[in-house]
Scaffold this motif. Structure first.
Motif, PDB file in Angstrom:
ATOM      1  N   ILE A  88      23.403  37.212  40.956  1.00 55.73           N
ATOM      2  CA  ILE A  88      23.624  36.768  39.580  1.00 55.73           C
ATOM      3  C   ILE A  88      23.485  35.257  39.568  1.00 55.73           C
ATOM      4  CG2 ILE A  88      25.245  36.743  37.637  1.00 55.73           C
ATOM      5  CD1 ILE A  88      24.546  39.601  38.558  1.00 55.73           C
ATOM      6  N   GLY A  89      22.748  34.729  38.605  1.00 57.30           N
ATOM      7  CA  GLY A  89      22.599  33.292  38.451  1.00 57.30           C
ATOM      8  C   GLY A  89      23.303  32.809  37.203  1.00 57.30           C
ATOM      9  N   LEU A  90      23.818  31.599  37.256  1.00 59.44           N
ATOM     10  CA  LEU A  90      24.451  30.960  36.101  1.00 59.44           C
ATOM     11  C   LEU A  90      23.970  29.517  36.039  1.00 59.44           C
ATOM     12  CD1 LEU A  90      26.572  30.856  33.771  1.00 59.44           C
ATOM     13  CD2 LEU A  90      28.245  30.182  35.515  1.00 59.44           C
ATOM     14  N   ALA A  91      23.371  29.147  34.916  1.00 58.31           N
ATOM     15  CA  ALA A  91      22.921  27.771  34.696  1.00 58.31           C
ATOM     16  C   ALA A  91      23.692  27.190  33.524  1.00 58.31           C
ATOM     17  CB  ALA A  91      21.424  27.735  34.409  1.00 58.31           C
ATOM     18  N   THR A  92      24.216  25.980  33.709  1.00 57.74           N
ATOM     19  CA  THR A  92      24.995  25.272  32.694  1.00 57.74           C
ATOM     20  C   THR A  92      24.554  23.813  32.706  1.00 57.74           C
ATOM     21  OG1 THR A  92      26.794  24.449  34.090  1.00 57.74           O
ATOM     22  CG2 THR A  92      26.948  26.760  33.368  1.00 57.74           C
ATOM     23  N   PRO A  93      25.048  23.010  31.791  1.00 55.26           N
ATOM     24  CA  PRO A  93      24.736  21.583  31.858  1.00 55.26           C
ATOM     25  C   PRO A  93      25.252  20.926  33.145  1.00 55.26           C
ATOM     26  CG  PRO A  93      25.557  22.139  29.679  1.00 55.26           C
ATOM     27  CD  PRO A  93      25.774  23.350  30.550  1.00 55.26           C
ATOM     28  N   GLU A  94      26.260  21.519  33.778  1.00 59.68           N
ATOM     29  CA  GLU A  94      26.847  20.947  34.997  1.00 59.68           C
ATOM     30  C   GLU A  94      26.100  21.330  36.260  1.00 59.68           C
ATOM     31  OE1 GLU A  94      28.927  22.621  32.668  1.00 59.68           O
ATOM     32  OE2 GLU A  94      29.251  20.656  31.752  1.00 59.68           O
ATOM     33  N   SER A 113      27.270  47.537  36.728  1.00 55.00           N
ATOM     34  CA  SER A 113      28.141  46.668  37.522  1.00 55.00           C
ATOM     35  C   SER A 113      27.619  45.238  37.555  1.00 55.00           C
ATOM     36  CB  SER A 113      28.279  47.209  38.946  1.00 55.00           C
ATOM     37  OG  SER A 113      28.934  48.447  38.959  1.00 55.00           O
ATOM     38  N   ALA A 114      26.300  45.091  37.646  1.00 49.37           N
ATOM     39  CA  ALA A 114      25.710  43.748  37.647  1.00 49.37           C
ATOM     40  C   ALA A 114      25.940  43.054  36.305  1.00 49.37           C
ATOM     41  CB  ALA A 114      24.214  43.826  37.963  1.00 49.37           C
ATOM     42  N   ALA A 115      25.745  43.780  35.210  1.00 56.22           N
ATOM     43  CA  ALA A 115      25.980  43.192  33.879  1.00 56.22           C
ATOM     44  C   ALA A 115      27.444  42.797  33.729  1.00 56.22           C
ATOM     45  CB  ALA A 115      25.568  44.174  32.792  1.00 56.22           C
ATOM     46  N   ALA A 116      28.349  43.660  34.162  1.00 58.86           N
ATOM     47  CA  ALA A 116      29.783  43.357  34.058  1.00 58.86           C
ATOM     48  C   ALA A 116      30.139  42.138  34.894  1.00 58.86           C
ATOM     49  CB  ALA A 116      30.609  44.568  34.489  1.00 58.86           C
ATOM     50  N   ALA A 117      29.591  42.034  36.094  1.00 61.89           N
ATOM     51  CA  ALA A 117      29.880  40.888  36.965  1.00 61.89           C
ATOM     52  C   ALA A 117      29.356  39.592  36.342  1.00 61.89           C
ATOM     53  CB  ALA A 117      29.263  41.106  38.348  1.00 61.89           C
TER      54      ALA A 117
END
Length: 132
Positions: A88-94, A113-117
């Motif tokens: 799972i990847g998460l991109a933010t301004p930080e 499960s992937a969507a929930a995580a």
């Protein structure tokens, strides 16, 4: 993930859209994944999850973007990448990050499960966010 988000009344206040980049060519064109990253690490990797999230964030013009890449099953595994492996990847301004998961269900359960995580991680991020 999108179906879960848009099932909430008023979702248009916070959800702009999403990209489904199932094929590698689309990962390259729409999500900004580098060819070298795909060749060096494979589509199911932390590196691709991070580039997908960052590229999706740019393409959609959003503050945060989630991505997922994985092997839902029942086939597709290798000795190094089993069924149920997701990044799972998460991109933010930080910044941009990834998390690794190995789920133990069938195809549908692994996808759920992937969507929930991913959504749990976004909620954690937003819960800890201290805007200026």
């Amino acid at each position: 993930m999108a179906v879960r988000l848009t099932s909430v009344p008023g979702a248009s206040e916070f959800f702009r859209g999403g990209l489904i980049t199932y094929h590698n060519e689309i990962k390259l064109r729409l999500a900004g994944v580098k060819y070298e990253t795909l060749m060096n690490y494979g589509a199911v990797s932390a590196q691709v999850a991070e580039e997908m999230a960052a590229g999706g964030r740019r393409t959609l013009g959003v503050d945060i973007c989630l991505s997922d890449t994985g092997i839902a099953g029942p086939g597709g595994e290798t000795s190094a990448k089993p069924v149920g492996l997701f990044y799972i990847g998460l991109a933010t301004p930080e910044g941009t990050w990834s998390r690794k998961f190995i789920f133990k269900g069938d195809r549908d359960k692994n996808r759920e499960s992937a969507a929930a995580a991913a959504l749990k991680w976004a909620a954690e991020y937003l819960g800890n966010f201290k805007g200026s």
